[in-house]
Design an enzyme around this catalytic site. Structure first.
Site, PDB file in Angstrom:
ATOM      1  N   CYS A  86      14.851   0.333 -11.255  1.00 46.47           N
ATOM      2  CA  CYS A  86      16.191  -0.201 -11.764  1.00 46.47           C
ATOM      3  C   CYS A  86      16.361  -1.208 -12.554  1.00 46.47           C
ATOM      4  O   CYS A  86      17.230  -1.614 -13.202  1.00 46.47           O
ATOM      5  CB  CYS A  86      16.789  -0.742 -10.381  1.00 46.47           C
ATOM      6  SG  CYS A  86      16.862   0.538  -9.010  1.00 46.47           S
ATOM      7  N   HIS A 139      22.625  -5.668 -11.369  1.00 45.84           N
ATOM      8  CA  HIS A 139      22.070  -4.213 -10.975  1.00 45.84           C
ATOM      9  C   HIS A 139      22.990  -3.872  -9.678  1.00 45.84           C
ATOM     10  O   HIS A 139      22.971  -4.524  -8.830  1.00 45.84           O
ATOM     11  CB  HIS A 139      20.695  -4.010 -10.738  1.00 45.84           C
ATOM     12  CG  HIS A 139      20.375  -2.698  -9.898  1.00 45.84           C
ATOM     13  ND1 HIS A 139      20.843  -1.510 -10.584  1.00 45.84           N
ATOM     14  CD2 HIS A 139      19.635  -2.325  -8.846  1.00 45.84           C
ATOM     15  CE1 HIS A 139      20.420  -0.743  -9.657  1.00 45.84           C
ATOM     16  NE2 HIS A 139      19.859  -1.232  -8.582  1.00 45.84           N
ATOM     17  N   ASN A 184      24.352   3.604  -6.516  1.00 42.94           N
ATOM     18  CA  ASN A 184      23.143   2.870  -7.281  1.00 42.94           C
ATOM     19  C   ASN A 184      22.577   4.135  -8.442  1.00 42.94           C
ATOM     20  O   ASN A 184      21.879   4.927  -7.940  1.00 42.94           O
ATOM     21  CB  ASN A 184      22.145   2.423  -6.273  1.00 42.94           C
ATOM     22  CG  ASN A 184      20.875   1.906  -6.986  1.00 42.94           C
ATOM     23  OD1 ASN A 184      20.732   2.224  -7.969  1.00 42.94           O
ATOM     24  ND2 ASN A 184      20.098   1.380  -6.118  1.00 42.94           N
TER      25      ASN A 184
HETATM   26  N1  COA Z   1      25.416   6.141   8.208  1.00 42.70           N
HETATM   27  C1  COA Z   1      25.338   5.914   9.343  1.00 42.70           C
HETATM   28  N2  COA Z   1      24.490   5.061  10.071  1.00 42.70           N
HETATM   29  C2  COA Z   1      23.370   4.698   9.207  1.00 42.70           C
HETATM   30  C3  COA Z   1      23.386   5.013   7.910  1.00 42.70           C
HETATM   31  C4  COA Z   1      24.263   6.012   7.510  1.00 42.70           C
HETATM   32  N3  COA Z   1      24.218   6.153   6.271  1.00 42.70           N
HETATM   33  N4  COA Z   1      22.059   4.674   7.475  1.00 42.70           N
HETATM   34  C5  COA Z   1      21.571   3.831   8.528  1.00 42.70           C
HETATM   35  N5  COA Z   1      22.484   3.776   9.592  1.00 42.70           N
HETATM   36  C6  COA Z   1      22.020   3.180  10.942  1.00 42.70           C
HETATM   37  C7  COA Z   1      20.600   3.246  11.189  1.00 42.70           C
HETATM   38  O1  COA Z   1      20.050   4.248  11.885  1.00 42.70           O
HETATM   39  C8  COA Z   1      20.805   2.159  12.123  1.00 42.70           C
HETATM   40  O2  COA Z   1      21.215   2.333  13.486  1.00 42.70           O
HETATM   41  P1  COA Z   1      20.852   1.886  14.630  1.00 42.70           P
HETATM   42  O3  COA Z   1      20.747   0.168  14.575  1.00 42.70           O
HETATM   43  O4  COA Z   1      21.374   2.450  15.807  1.00 42.70           O
HETATM   44  O5  COA Z   1      19.330   2.094  14.894  1.00 42.70           O
HETATM   45  C9  COA Z   1      21.787   1.113  11.651  1.00 42.70           C
HETATM   46  O6  COA Z   1      22.877   1.878  10.790  1.00 42.70           O
HETATM   47  C10 COA Z   1      21.262   0.023  10.785  1.00 42.70           C
HETATM   48  O7  COA Z   1      20.307   0.649   9.775  1.00 42.70           O
HETATM   49  P2  COA Z   1      19.351  -0.229   8.689  1.00 42.70           P
HETATM   50  O8  COA Z   1      18.694   0.600   7.892  1.00 42.70           O
HETATM   51  O9  COA Z   1      19.035  -1.611   9.317  1.00 42.70           O
HETATM   52  O10 COA Z   1      20.810  -0.580   7.736  1.00 42.70           O
HETATM   53  P3  COA Z   1      21.077  -1.813   6.758  1.00 42.70           P
HETATM   54  O11 COA Z   1      22.223  -2.696   6.913  1.00 42.70           O
HETATM   55  O12 COA Z   1      19.962  -2.305   6.258  1.00 42.70           O
HETATM   56  O13 COA Z   1      21.916  -0.973   5.539  1.00 42.70           O
HETATM   57  C11 COA Z   1      20.943  -0.140   3.438  1.00 42.70           C
HETATM   58  C12 COA Z   1      20.762  -0.004   4.998  1.00 42.70           C
HETATM   59  C13 COA Z   1      19.994   1.326   2.912  1.00 42.70           C
HETATM   60  C14 COA Z   1      22.296   0.207   2.894  1.00 42.70           C
HETATM   61  C15 COA Z   1      20.492  -1.346   2.986  1.00 42.70           C
HETATM   62  O14 COA Z   1      19.014  -1.719   3.604  1.00 42.70           O
HETATM   63  C16 COA Z   1      20.144  -1.501   1.504  1.00 42.70           C
HETATM   64  O15 COA Z   1      21.127  -1.424   0.835  1.00 42.70           O
HETATM   65  N6  COA Z   1      18.829  -1.747   1.203  1.00 42.70           N
HETATM   66  C17 COA Z   1      18.441  -2.060  -0.357  1.00 42.70           C
HETATM   67  C18 COA Z   1      18.294  -0.713  -0.926  1.00 42.70           C
HETATM   68  C19 COA Z   1      18.157  -0.835  -2.385  1.00 42.70           C
HETATM   69  O16 COA Z   1      18.917  -1.554  -3.023  1.00 42.70           O
HETATM   70  N7  COA Z   1      17.585   0.086  -2.694  1.00 42.70           N
HETATM   71  C20 COA Z   1      17.192   0.408  -4.117  1.00 42.70           C
HETATM   72  C21 COA Z   1      16.459  -0.531  -4.769  1.00 42.70           C
HETATM   73  S1  COA Z   1      17.130  -0.870  -6.339  1.00 42.70           S
END
Ligand code: COA
Length: 332
Positions: free
Chosen positions: A118, A259, A289
């Site tokens: 990214c 970004h 993204n």
């Molecule tokens: N829909 C519904 N529920 C979801 C889900 C989805 N798409 N993805 C995860 N969950 C659930 C998980 O299973 C978890 O459930 P639980 O609490 O029952 O176990 C809960 O939501 C929280 O999961 P978590 O992975 O901790 O969520 P989060 O708040 O961290 O959000 C992202 C996940 C990926 C959106 C977030 O971590 C993120 O944006 N990270 C940065 C990613 C990024 O920028 N990547 C590219 C690099 S440039």
């Protein structure tokens, strides 16, 4: 690093190309166990573009560059260099840049691909500015392009909801005014954190300790929470450093182009640094993204809307897999 040379750099033109197909969160609900509400609340994403079989990193990158060339008035055979920032190219050899060069008629321009995920476009933009500023080149095209929807496991809801496809390009040219272009830039990486986001093709690519995760080979594997924490801190530091090192106040900057990885990451920087929210560009709701394409698509939308004022600074910030991060204060 501040601008040391006797001439400047101008963005002569920008362009973008995105697949026609738009995949909304509602449509995603039919493919994977998620909801429009969850995705919108946790990421700010409402929809993303998704490539069909004939839309590729090559074709989207080419189309974005053709538009940027048209708007810039620069002919393809005047380019000294084409840099394609991407981690999802169809072929490793030759570079996507080489095939795009042939397609647009760039003659003997230097061509290479840049894999900084990214941060790739910003790495390329910073390099283009430095090459031109020090007199090694006159005209350089930088393209950021990804088709990441081909690399996601649609069953992995923490990854598949985030990414979208697209391309953005910019043509950089020399300018007599040294105050034009990049006034400050940073490019960094921390390879110790590469395991937070990777694309294993074979068993041997999977790092020790991650074998227990339900990784499907050939698909992106992401530790979203870890990246999120890292990104929140780095985003804020990068913007704060850029302001401090250039002596700018938050109000001096006409646009903050971050970004588009997660709207909450951008909002935390707005809150912490008290940035004027209306100057922080956000289009993640429509694109998701798009990795290396995210910043040049933002730039192109702003230029197209006539919202980039000449003589005023823009701050650009990106982070991505590797991990990598970069920033730039650009005088338009
Ligand atoms: N829909 C519904 N529920 C979801 C889900 C989805 N798409 N993805 C995860 N969950 C659930 C998980 O299973 C978890 O459930 P639980 O609490 O029952 O176990 C809960 O939501 C929280 O999961 P978590 O992975 O901790 O969520 P989060 O708040 O961290 O959000 C992202 C996940 C990926 C959106 C977030 O971590 C993120 O944006 N990270 C940065 C990613 C990024 O920028 N990547 C590219 C690099 S440039």
């Amino acid at each position: 690093m501040s601008a040391p040379f006797g001439r400047g750099v101008r963005i002569a033109g920008t362009g973008r190309a995105v697949p026609a197909c738009v995949l909304t969160n509602k449509e995603l609900e039919k493919i994977v166990d998620t909801s429009d509400e969850w995705i919108a609340q946790r990421t700010g994403i409402r929809a993303r573009h998704k490539a069909n079989d004939s839309e590729t990193v090559f074709s989207l990158g080419r189309d974005a560059l053709l538009k940027a060339l048209e708007r810039s008035g620069v002919k393809a055979d005047e380019l000294d260099m084409i840099i394609v920032a991407s981690v999802s190219g169809e072929m490793i050899c030759p570079s996507t840049a080489a095939r795009i060069s042939e397609a647009v008629g760039a003659g003997e321009a230097a061509v290479f691909d840049l894999a900084a995920a990214c941060s790739g476009f910003l790495y390329g933009m910073n390099m283009a500015d430095t090459m031109i500023r020090c007199g090694r080149a006159e005209k350089i095209a930088v393209i950021g392009v990804e088709v990441l929807t081909r690399l996601v496991d649609w069953g992995d809801r923490s990854v598949s909801i985030i990414f979208g496809d697209g391309a953005g390009a910019a043509v950089f040219v020399a300018d007599a005014d040294p105050k034009k272009g990049c006034q400050y830039q940073e490019m960094h990486g921390d390879g110790r954190l590469w395991r937070t986001l990777y694309h294993p093709r074979l068993d041997r690519d999977v790092p020790a300790g991650d074998e227990a995760n339900p990784i499907r080979l050939g698909h992106l594997r992401m530790h979203g929470r870890e990246i999120y924490k890292f990104a929140v801190t780095r985003f804020q530091e990068a913007i704060r450093d850029a302001l401090e090192r250039t002596g700018l106040s938050v109000g001096d900057v006409q646009h903050y182009i971050c970004h588009q990885s997660n709207q909450r990451i951008i909002e935390s920087a707005i809150e912490k640094l008290k940035l004027p929210a209306e100057r922080v560009y956000i289009n993640i709701d429509r694109y998701g993204n798009t990795s290396a394409a995210s910043i040049p698509i933002c730039l192109d939308e702003l230029f197209e809307a006539g919202r980039i004022e000449s003589g005023k600074p823009i701050i650009l910030v990106a982070f991505g897999a590797g991990v990598t991060w970069a920033s730039c204060v650009w005088n338009t």
